[in-house]
Each structure stands twice: as C-alpha cells, then as structure tokens.
Design an enzyme around this catalytic site. Structure first.
Site, short mmCIF file in Angstrom:
data_model
loop_
_atom_site.label_atom_id
_atom_site.label_comp_id
_atom_site.label_asym_id
_atom_site.label_seq_id
_atom_site.Cartn_x
_atom_site.Cartn_y
_atom_site.Cartn_z
N ILE A 1 0.82 -1.22 0.00
CA ILE A 1 0.00 0.00 0.00
C ILE A 1 0.85 1.28 0.00
O ILE A 1 0.34 2.36 -0.24
CB ILE A 1 -1.03 0.02 1.16
CG1 ILE A 1 -0.35 -0.05 2.53
CG2 ILE A 1 -2.07 -1.08 0.97
CD1 ILE A 1 -1.29 0.24 3.70
N TYR B 1 14.81 -10.62 23.12
CA TYR B 1 14.83 -11.22 24.46
C TYR B 1 16.15 -11.90 24.81
O TYR B 1 16.27 -12.49 25.88
CB TYR B 1 13.71 -12.27 24.58
CG TYR B 1 12.32 -11.72 24.32
CD1 TYR B 1 11.68 -10.92 25.26
CD2 TYR B 1 11.65 -12.00 23.13
CE1 TYR B 1 10.41 -10.41 25.03
CE2 TYR B 1 10.37 -11.49 22.89
CZ TYR B 1 9.76 -10.70 23.84
OH TYR B 1 8.51 -10.21 23.61
N THR C 1 4.00 2.55 6.13
CA THR C 1 2.77 1.75 5.91
C THR C 1 1.55 2.40 6.55
O THR C 1 0.51 2.55 5.91
CB THR C 1 2.98 0.32 6.47
OG1 THR C 1 3.89 -0.35 5.62
CG2 THR C 1 1.66 -0.46 6.51
N THR D 1 -6.92 1.66 16.64
CA THR D 1 -6.59 1.05 17.93
C THR D 1 -6.94 1.98 19.09
O THR D 1 -6.93 3.21 18.94
CB THR D 1 -5.09 0.73 17.97
OG1 THR D 1 -4.73 0.35 19.29
CG2 THR D 1 -4.22 1.94 17.60
N ASP D 2 -7.17 1.41 20.26
CA ASP D 2 -7.40 2.23 21.46
C ASP D 2 -6.13 2.94 21.91
O ASP D 2 -6.18 3.88 22.71
CB ASP D 2 -7.97 1.37 22.61
CG ASP D 2 -7.06 0.22 23.05
OD1 ASP D 2 -5.99 0.02 22.45
OD2 ASP D 2 -7.44 -0.48 24.02
N GLU D 3 -4.96 2.51 21.37
CA GLU D 3 -3.69 3.10 21.84
C GLU D 3 -3.56 4.58 21.44
O GLU D 3 -2.74 5.29 22.01
CB GLU D 3 -2.50 2.29 21.31
CG GLU D 3 -2.54 0.86 21.78
CD GLU D 3 -1.22 0.12 21.70
OE1 GLU D 3 -0.19 0.76 21.44
OE2 GLU D 3 -1.23 -1.10 21.90
N ASN E 1 -7.14 -4.75 22.78
CA ASN E 1 -6.28 -5.90 22.42
C ASN E 1 -7.10 -7.11 21.99
O ASN E 1 -7.98 -7.55 22.71
CB ASN E 1 -5.44 -6.33 23.64
CG ASN E 1 -4.32 -5.37 23.92
OD1 ASN E 1 -4.57 -4.19 24.19
ND2 ASN E 1 -3.09 -5.84 23.87
N TYR F 1 4.24 3.41 17.21
CA TYR F 1 3.08 2.70 16.62
C TYR F 1 1.81 3.52 16.80
O TYR F 1 1.09 3.80 15.83
CB TYR F 1 2.91 1.32 17.27
CG TYR F 1 1.55 0.69 17.01
CD1 TYR F 1 1.20 0.27 15.72
CD2 TYR F 1 0.61 0.55 18.04
CE1 TYR F 1 -0.06 -0.28 15.48
CE2 TYR F 1 -0.64 0.00 17.80
CZ TYR F 1 -0.98 -0.42 16.53
OH TYR F 1 -2.21 -0.95 16.27
N LYS G 1 -0.69 5.36 14.04
CA LYS G 1 -2.12 5.05 13.88
C LYS G 1 -2.95 6.32 14.09
O LYS G 1 -3.92 6.55 13.38
CB LYS G 1 -2.56 3.96 14.87
CG LYS G 1 -2.00 2.58 14.60
CD LYS G 1 -2.45 1.96 13.28
CE LYS G 1 -3.90 1.54 13.27
NZ LYS G 1 -4.26 0.78 12.04
N TYR H 1 7.21 -8.01 30.99
CA TYR H 1 7.87 -6.71 31.05
C TYR H 1 7.63 -6.03 32.40
O TYR H 1 6.50 -6.02 32.91
CB TYR H 1 7.34 -5.78 29.95
CG TYR H 1 7.59 -6.25 28.52
CD1 TYR H 1 8.51 -7.26 28.22
CD2 TYR H 1 6.91 -5.66 27.46
CE1 TYR H 1 8.73 -7.66 26.91
CE2 TYR H 1 7.12 -6.06 26.15
CZ TYR H 1 8.03 -7.07 25.88
OH TYR H 1 8.24 -7.46 24.59
N GLU I 1 1.65 -1.98 10.09
CA GLU I 1 2.66 -2.53 11.00
C GLU I 1 2.00 -2.41 12.37
O GLU I 1 1.55 -1.33 12.77
CB GLU I 1 3.94 -1.70 10.94
CG GLU I 1 4.75 -1.89 9.67
CD GLU I 1 5.34 -3.30 9.55
OE1 GLU I 1 5.52 -3.96 10.59
OE2 GLU I 1 5.61 -3.73 8.41
#
Ligand code: NAD
Ligand code: DAU
Length: 351
Positions: free
Chosen positions: A62, A348, A102, A132-134, A186, A157, A161, A214, A86
C-alpha cells in the site's frame, strides 16, 4: 446486493478473520484481499476459503502509490475495510520508519485512490479505517476511553495510527469522502503472530521456554476475542453512520501477570503437567520503553446504537485459543521457522 470490497491486510491476524467472515456470509460481494505479505502476513491463514469464487488475492504494497492506483483501476471498489498496518509496538520502538510508511503513507494512498474511483456498484461508498485504542494514550488514573477522549499517542506505533486516523477524518472533511473509524482494544485468538503476549506465552510454555513479562507485569489490557472484533467490523461496515467513530472492547481488563498465570494454569491442565509447574517459567525482564500502563474501552456507543456485544466469555475464548495453538503445531512451526528466531534473539536474548 452486488458489491466490490477491498480488505487490506487480510493475510494478517484480524484481517484473516474478517476475510473469512465476509467471504462466507456475503456471497454476492467480490472480496479482494490486498496484502504484501510482510513477516506478519500468511496466506496459510486463509486456505479454507481461498478457492471461493467471491474471493480474490492481490499482492500489493500500500506504500506503492502506482500499485494501489492500478488495483483501484482493476476493481473500482465501493467499499474499503483497511486493516493493513505494522502492528507491533516493540518493533515500532526499534524501527519506526516502516510504521510511518505503511500506517500513514499507505493509508493516504488508499484514501486518495478511493476518492478518485468511480465505483462499479450503486452501493453507498464507505472507507472503513480499523484503528486502535492506543491512540488515546494511557489511563494512569482510572476511567475509560470513550469516542470523545482526546488523542495522546505515546509510542511510534500509536502515533502512526493516530496520524492515519487524522488523515481519514481530513479526507472526510476536505473531499467529502464517506468514512467510519473504529478503535479497538487488544485482540486474541487463533492465527495471531507469536510476537504478541498471548501466543508468545502459549508457545513458550509449550516448549518450556522462559515467559518474558515486562517490568513488574502490572500493566493492564482489555482483551477481546478476534471473532468478536470481526463481528463488530461487519456491523459497523453495514450499519455504522458515516463520519462516526466507534470504540470496540471486551470489557475484560487483565493485569499482564495475572493473565500469564491464568495461561500457565490452562496450559498445565491441557498438557497434563503438574498444576503450577509452568509458573516457574515466568521471568521479569526490562520494561518496554514508554510502556502504557492501562487501556480500557467504553464500547457502550457501539452496543446501544448498533446492537453489537461480545459473544464469548474470556474463559471460552482462552480455551478456544489455547486449543487452536495446540492443534495447529504445523502453522506455529512454519511461523517460527523464518526470521522469528532472529527477532526473538534480538528482543529477548537467547532465553
Ligand atoms: P498483523 O500484523 O497481524 O497483520 C497486518 C497485515 O498487514 C499483514 O498481513 C501484513 O502483511 C499486512 N501489511 C503490512 N504492511 C503492509 C503494506 N505495506 N502493504 C500491504 N499489506 C501490508 O496485524 P493485526 O493484529 O491483524 O492488526 C490489523 C489492524 O488492526 C491494524 O491496523 C492494527 O493497527 C489494528 N488493531 C489491532 C489490534 C490487535 O490487538 N491486534 C487491536 C486494535 C486494532
Ligand atoms: O490495544 C490494542 C493494541 O494491542 C493493538 O493496536 C496492537 O496492534 C497490538 O499489538 C496490541 O498492543 P500491545 O502492546 O498491548 O500488545 P502486546 O501483545 O505486544 O503486549 C500486551 C502487554 O503485554 C503489554 O503490556 C506488553 C506486555 N508484554 C508483551 C510481550 C510481547 C510482556 O510483558 N511480554 C512480552 O513478551
């Protein structure tokens, strides 16, 4: 009614559930899945429906304006459901550039192509942007995100968005493009890439690998079963009022550490291990940079105005999810055989 609909990101986690639902339910629609098959895109998610006559796949990036415009020349869509993105916060922290391209530029390319197309059908046109709620930030002091909560994105991120949401509203205002946006909490369920907390934990418990939690595991997320998100997308696409935003959530908040412990107990039972044994795998690791403390969605607008509500309890959803991962070892093995090990080691270490 005949319609020609573009669903972007249909080879990904949520997109594949949306594609399956639309292909099975709307035999009169032509459903085109445009996806460029990044590490997160997997056509293996769609093998049960990919021969249906109302389904087509096109490999399109896209970000590539010409490719997007050629796609709209080929199909003259009357509806777009835009999921391609992403989507992983940790990757946005290590390499934000892809997220800008993207999530922002890709969305603008789709908006511009949709603005300029003369649709084949008479159906009311709609650009539906999945967000997203973020974008609302972090609920440090209680309360819930409503559709009126001011934007306060705090990671690359969520900022990408939020930018894409603004571009959708700007095209709506400037070019009178009919749009809706939904902001969801989520998701969990089958086919989620095992970089996200729930499938990563399932996979690590299965292979007796450490479970990286985390910080202190105090962060809170509101979890929704992916098929309930797909059902919300269906109802918003067909009944949502143009220009509106709808919040989607599970009314189901969990502290990460409690969620991980719950998964340990479900997995111990399913794998016939001693109760509590998988909890020994829990390892507290360095916190995510800028880690948002709590997300919680108020989805009462969607519930009251469009009649949606979650159809499965969290207990049912988790059982179905764990069963799916245990029954689909081949799917998981294929996913983690690629670049996944390199990603995992960088994230990690070799735990
Ligand atoms: P995902 O990472 O599983 O899938 C994303 C899909 O987009 C993949 O198939 C990938 O190949 C495709 N894609 C990525 N870049 C592309 C590009 N340049 N061109 C074409 N295709 C491209 O994501 P997901 O978790 O299924 O999320 C889907 C959407 O829902 C995203 O927009 C995300 O922001 C939003 N969302 C996700 C959640 C969640 O919990 N997963 C919650 C709320 C909103
Ligand atoms: O809220 C919606 C968002 O949910 C979507 O927009 C995103 O696309 C999606 O990835 C998801 O973002 P999160 O960052 O909340 O999901 P993730 O599964 O990565 O992490 C969930 C929580 O678990 C978060 O507080 C970080 C923590 N975590 C995550 C991983 C991968 C760990 O403690 N350990 C881990 O290894």
């Amino acid at each position: 009614m005949k319609r020609t609909i573009l669903i972007t990101g249909g080879a990904g986690f949520i997109g594949s559930h949306v594609i399956r639902r639309f292909v099975k339910k709307y035999s009169d629609y032509t459903i085109v899945n445009a996806d460029n098959l990044t590490y997160a895109g997997n056509l293996g998610n769609l093998t049960d429906i990919d021969r249906e006559p109302n389904y087509k796949f096109r490999k399109v990036d896209i970000v590539d304006k010409k490719a997007v415009s050629a796609l709209f020349d080929e199909f003259r869509f009357d509806g777009v459901i835009h999921l391609a993105a992403e989507s992983h916060v940790d990757r946005s922290i290590t390499s934000p550039d892809e997220f800008i391209l993207t999530n922002i530029l890709g969305t603008v390319n789709l908006l511009a192509a949709f603005r300029d197309v003369k649709p084949e059908s008479d159906a009311a046109r709609l650009f539906y942007h999945i967000s997203t709620d973020e974008v609302y930030g972090s609920l440090e002091h209680g309360g819930f995100f409503t559709e009126q909560t001011p934007y306060d994105p705090r990671s690359p991120y969520s900022a990408s968005k939020a930018s894409s949401d603004h571009m959708v509203r700007a095209f709506g205002n400037t070019y009178k493009l009919p749009f809706v946006i939904s902001n969801c909490s989520n998701n969990y369920g089958p086919n989620q890439f095992p970089e996200k907390l729930i499938p990563l934990t399932i996979n690590n418990i299965k292979s007796k690998r450490q479970i990286p939690v985390y910080g202190k595991g105090e962060n809170i997320r509101d979890w929704l079963y992916v098929e309930d998100h797909a059902a919300a997308i269906d109802v918003i696409f067909h009944k949502g009022n143009p220009g509106e935003t709808y919040n989607v959530g599970g009314d189901n908040e969990w502290k990460n550490i409690d969620l991980v412990r719950l998964m340990c107990s479900i997995m111990d039972r399913k794998l016939g291990r001693n109760a509590g044994s998988s909890e020994n795998l829990i390892t507290f690791v360095t916190d995510r940079a800028g880690h948002d403390l709590r997300y919680a969605i108020d989805s009462s607008k969607l519930q009251k105005e469009l009649g949606w509500k979650p159809s499965v309890t969290f207990e049912q959803g988790m059982e179905m999810t764990v069963d799916w991962y245990l029954a689909n070892e081949k799917w998981l093995a294929t996913i983690i055989s690629g670049d996944y090990s390199k990603y995992y080691e960088e994230m990690y270490g070799n735990r």
